[in-house]
Design an enzyme around this catalytic site. Structure first.
Site, mmCIF file in Angstrom:
data_model
loop_
_atom_site.group_PDB
_atom_site.id
_atom_site.type_symbol
_atom_site.label_atom_id
_atom_site.label_comp_id
_atom_site.label_asym_id
_atom_site.label_seq_id
_atom_site.Cartn_x
_atom_site.Cartn_y
_atom_site.Cartn_z
ATOM 1 N N ASP A 72 0.798 -1.232 0.000
ATOM 2 C CA ASP A 72 0.000 0.000 0.000
ATOM 3 C C ASP A 72 0.833 1.286 0.000
ATOM 4 O O ASP A 72 0.348 2.342 -0.353
ATOM 5 C CB ASP A 72 -0.946 0.012 1.207
ATOM 6 N N HIS A 73 2.101 1.188 0.381
ATOM 7 C CA HIS A 73 2.933 2.396 0.465
ATOM 8 C C HIS A 73 3.647 2.695 -0.853
ATOM 9 O O HIS A 73 3.507 3.774 -1.414
ATOM 10 C CB HIS A 73 3.989 2.236 1.564
ATOM 11 N N ASP A 122 3.976 -0.952 11.282
ATOM 12 C CA ASP A 122 3.518 0.376 10.914
ATOM 13 C C ASP A 122 2.931 1.020 12.151
ATOM 14 O O ASP A 122 2.156 0.389 12.874
ATOM 15 C CB ASP A 122 2.460 0.292 9.800
ATOM 16 N N ARG A 148 -0.137 13.069 9.834
ATOM 17 C CA ARG A 148 1.186 13.652 10.103
ATOM 18 C C ARG A 148 1.439 14.818 9.154
ATOM 19 O O ARG A 148 1.188 14.696 7.955
ATOM 20 C CB ARG A 148 2.282 12.603 9.896
ATOM 21 N N SER A 184 6.913 7.355 12.903
ATOM 22 C CA SER A 184 6.715 6.050 12.284
ATOM 23 C C SER A 184 7.472 4.942 13.013
ATOM 24 O O SER A 184 8.326 5.181 13.858
ATOM 25 C CB SER A 184 7.132 6.102 10.823
ATOM 26 N N ARG A 187 9.346 2.822 11.343
ATOM 27 C CA ARG A 187 10.368 2.328 10.406
ATOM 28 C C ARG A 187 11.690 2.003 11.101
ATOM 29 O O ARG A 187 12.329 2.868 11.690
ATOM 30 C CB ARG A 187 10.568 3.333 9.260
HETATM 31 C C1 MIC Z 1 4.226 6.540 8.126
HETATM 32 O O1 MIC Z 1 3.050 6.896 8.192
HETATM 33 O O2 MIC Z 1 5.179 7.247 8.484
HETATM 34 C C2 MIC Z 1 4.528 5.151 7.598
HETATM 35 C C3 MIC Z 1 5.170 5.294 6.291
HETATM 36 O O3 MIC Z 1 3.334 4.439 7.429
HETATM 37 C C4 MIC Z 1 5.433 4.455 8.627
HETATM 38 C C5 MIC Z 1 6.014 3.197 8.184
HETATM 39 C C6 MIC Z 1 7.174 3.342 7.266
HETATM 40 O O4 MIC Z 1 8.001 4.218 7.426
HETATM 41 O O5 MIC Z 1 7.257 2.505 6.379
HETATM 42 C C7 MIC Z 1 4.787 4.209 9.985
HETATM 43 O O6 MIC Z 1 3.896 4.928 10.360
HETATM 44 O O7 MIC Z 1 5.233 3.332 10.727
HETATM 45 FE FE1 SF4 Z 2 0.066 4.980 4.935
HETATM 46 FE FE2 SF4 Z 2 1.392 5.702 7.141
HETATM 47 FE FE3 SF4 Z 2 -0.023 7.462 5.726
HETATM 48 FE FE4 SF4 Z 2 -1.278 5.620 7.087
HETATM 49 S S1 SF4 Z 2 -0.003 7.250 7.934
HETATM 50 S S2 SF4 Z 2 -1.736 6.262 5.007
HETATM 51 S S3 SF4 Z 2 0.080 3.879 6.875
HETATM 52 S S4 SF4 Z 2 1.793 6.385 5.069
#
Ligand code: MIC
Ligand code: SF4
Length: 644
Positions: free
Chosen positions: A64-65, A119, A379, A535, A537
């Site tokens: 999905d990313h 995530d 975010r 996140s 990550r």
């Molecule tokens: C995000 O919203 O920052 C992400 C991308 O979903 C991350 C995960 C990632 O960095 O792959 C998260 O929230 O954990």
């Molecule tokens: Fe995707 Fe993270 Fe954004 Fe949610 S907050 S839509 S999981 S990138």
């Protein structure tokens, strides 16, 4: 003394430790999820641990990313995840099927179960009464292999909801209000539980919006009771049998309670560049907008989209405004198509994007220079949109849709009658984009596809008794993992290529960081409070490991990142006296002595600043298990050692 909702789930899943706030507990994990930007690494780690077949009751791998396939890298990673999932016993949600948290809520969420996901917005599942937590990929890999998930037993924070939301005021405004009250670090060490008579006025997707964005409080997770509303939602998803009632005991004890009267809330917005910079839309005023983006795991449910469609129906997106819509799942998109709402959205001039994270993670749709973008996401960290000086405001779908029409940030209450979205009796169910894993017999014939983008892990940190290195970087408070390891369409394709990824590390804070590390070969990072928020990550730990970072010394850490540092074999240390933070400058020569012996059984360690001729005491509170992980050089080595 009675139990809270989460204490009940924890009690049922407790494998080790005692439920004493602050002490480490090991939890049995029923289910896991991964997404592609963290998943490639998680499945590589699963393989490196020698686990042939997952042992959880259900594990799902989502794509999905990284859905923008400009070059072979993302497509290669999708294929890797698809094949490894098939072989190892994991369900595979194909690209286009939707955002992991939305699909999980619709098709897999079960009250009372434990779920960890690679995530940070995994707590979305709390909207349906799951104990759902974000974790680093390695922790998820361990759980897939049947291992426990370790957290410090959280304290309990209750948000007591009374009253009912007024027209045009939404679940997004509830969580923005909680963020305004508590701040981005106010939830650290807590599980946030929602209770009170206001709960029954909120639908499951509304509850999920609230628990989703609870991640921005720094909380371990957030959770709602499982009640009649939950049962109806599950029934409409054809999963009534998955329901069970789950409520807090009358005499449950909370460490802290905050009261929110839903009827007093107004439309709110989080201003650039932090989710807790919350003000009333009316206070911010009538600013001209360039872009409105509706979607993300926070606000992409069918009800959200139906309300947006009702606002847009027969109207036109203002000139100079880009409106993007990403429905959260294939189910949402197909239902919008079926009932004609999609036509209203398209007719108004919206740009329809794939059911994926998209602009939320900078996968396209970056705003123009200094562009003002209203987003229904969770975010708004500086630069996350892909435009360094983009000005991102976090708002409800209603505020975004109305503002897209007027061209200005608009209080929707001035717009007439508020749209209502009724929960459907039956959702459109078609799981043909979820592939089941091969049976254990057939799995032998499945070949895993490893694309050329997959590069080996960084070497583990070999712990030494003395660490003598420079303060290679000094940063301030609330540093996010987006600062440490930025995302976006140009960088995300390298999530399985740590050497390449390292070129972008801390780029926004210090463009020379990566080069300096490579020159020095080692270093310390000095941070302020809430270091590593955002996140889950693990790349924000693995890349610094690759660059030779031995320890991060900060005023305080965010939960998941601190765990990821330990898992990577980097020591997270805190200043015993926070004022010592001010005494260190970037470039100072620092020394830690007696490292191994301190990690073995100490709680403090002395940091000598050779440049300033000073000494500071640093503290740490590691569990026995964490001490062993650090001494083994990280969780991977520790687990391999244990499985021998
Ligand atoms: C995000 O919203 O920052 C992400 C991308 O979903 C991350 C995960 C990632 O960095 O792959 C998260 O929230 O954990
Ligand atoms: Fe995707 Fe993270 Fe954004 Fe949610 S907050 S839509 S999981 S990138």
């Amino acid at each position: 003394m009675g139990y809270t909702i989460s204490q009940k789930i924890i009690k049922e899943h407790l494998v080790s430790g005692t439920m004493e706030p602050g002490s480490e507990i090991g939890l049995h994990i029923d289910r896991t999820l991964t997404q592609d930007a963290t998943g490639t690494m998680a499945y590589l780690e699963l393989e490196a641990m020698g686990i042939d077949r997952v042992k959880t009751e259900l594990s799902v791998a989502y794509i999905d990313h990284n859905t923008l396939q400009s070059g072979f890298m993302n497509a290669d990673d999708h294929r890797f995840i698809g094949t490894v999932a098939k072989k190892r016993g994991v369900y595979f949600s194909r690209p286009g099927n939707g955002i992991c948290h939305q699909v999980n809520l619709e098709r897999f969420g079960v009250p009372g179960k434990t779920l960890i996901g690679s995530d940070s917005h995994t707590p979305t599942g709390g909207g349906i009464g799951m104990l759902a937590m974000g974790a680093g990929g390695l922790d998820v890999a361990v759980a897939m292999g049947g291992g426990e998930y370790y957290i410090n037993m959280p304290k309990m924070l209750k948000v007591n909801l009374t009253g009912e939301l007024q027209p045009w005021v939404t679940a997004k405004d509830v969580i923005l209000e909680v963020l305004r009250i508590l701040s981005v670090k106010g939830g650290v060490g807590y599980i946030v539980e929602y209770g009170g008579p206001g709960v029954s006025t909120l639908t499951v997707p509304e509850r999920a919006t609230i628990t989703n964005m609870g991640a921005e409080l720094g909380a371990t997770t957030s959770i709602f009771p499982s009640d009649k509303t939950t049962k109806e939602f599950l029934k409409a998803q054809g999963r009534e049998d998955d329901w069970k009632e789950l409520v807090a005991d009358e005499d449950a004890v909370y460490d802290k309670t905050i009261e929110i009267d839903l009827s007093t809330l107004e439309p709110l917005a989080a201003k650039p560049h932090m989710p807790d910079r919350v003000e009333k839309v009316t206070e911010i005023g009538r600013i001209k907008v360039d872009q409105c983006c509706i979607g993300s795991c926070t606000n992409s449910s069918l009800a959200d989209m139906m309300k947006v469609a009702a606002i847009l129906k027969g109207r036109k997106v203002a000139p100079g405004v880009d409106l993007t819509i990403s429905p959260g799942s294939k189910q949402v998109l197909s239902m919008l198509a079926e009932n004609g709402a999609l036509t209203d959205i398209i007719d108004a001039g919206a740009r329809i994007l794939e059911s994926a994270c998209g602009p939320c993670i900078g996968m396209g749709q970056s705003p123009k220079s200094k562009g003002i973008s209203l987003r229904t996401f969770n975010r708004n960290f500086e630069g996350r949109s892909g435009t360094a000086d983009g000005q991102i405001y976090l708002v409800s779908p209603e505020v975004a849709a109305v503002s897209a029409i007027t061209g200005y940030l608009t209080d929707p209450r001035t717009f007439g009658k508020a749209p209502k979205a009724k929960m459907p009796k039956h959702f459109h169910i078609n799981d043909n984009m979820i592939e089941a894993p091969a049976s254990p017999e057939d799995a032998k014939d499945v070949e895993i596809y490893y694309g050329p983008n997959i590069k080996p892990f960084p070497d583990s940190n070999v712990m030494t008794e003395t660490i003598d290195a420079k303060a290679i970087l000094k940063v301030g408070d609330n540093i996010t993992t987006d600062h440490i390891m930025p995302a976006g369409s140009a960088i995300l394709p390298y999530r399985s290529n740590i050497p390449k990824l390292s070129e972008f590390c801390f780029r926004q804070c210090d463009p020379n960081f990566s080069e300096n590390c490579k020159k020095e070969g080692k270093g310390f990072i000095i941070g302020g409070s809430n270091y590593g928020q955002g996140s889950s990550r693990e790349h924000a730990a693995l890349v610094p490991l690759y660059l030779g970072i031995k320890a991060v010394i900060a005023k305080s850490f965010a939960r998941i990142h601190a765990a990821n540092l330990v898992n990577a074999g980097i020591i997270p240390l805190t200043f015993q006296n926070p004022d010592d933070y001010d005494k260190i400058d970037q470039g100072d020569e620092l020394v830690l002595n007696d490292v191994i012996s301190s990690i073995k059984d100490g709680e403090t360690i002395v940091l000598t600043n050779k440049t300033k001729g000073e000494e500071y005491t640093l503290s740490f509170k590691f569990s026995e298990r964490q001490r062993e992980i650090l001494l083994a050089g990280g969780l991977l080595d520790y687990t391999r050692e244990k499985n021998k």
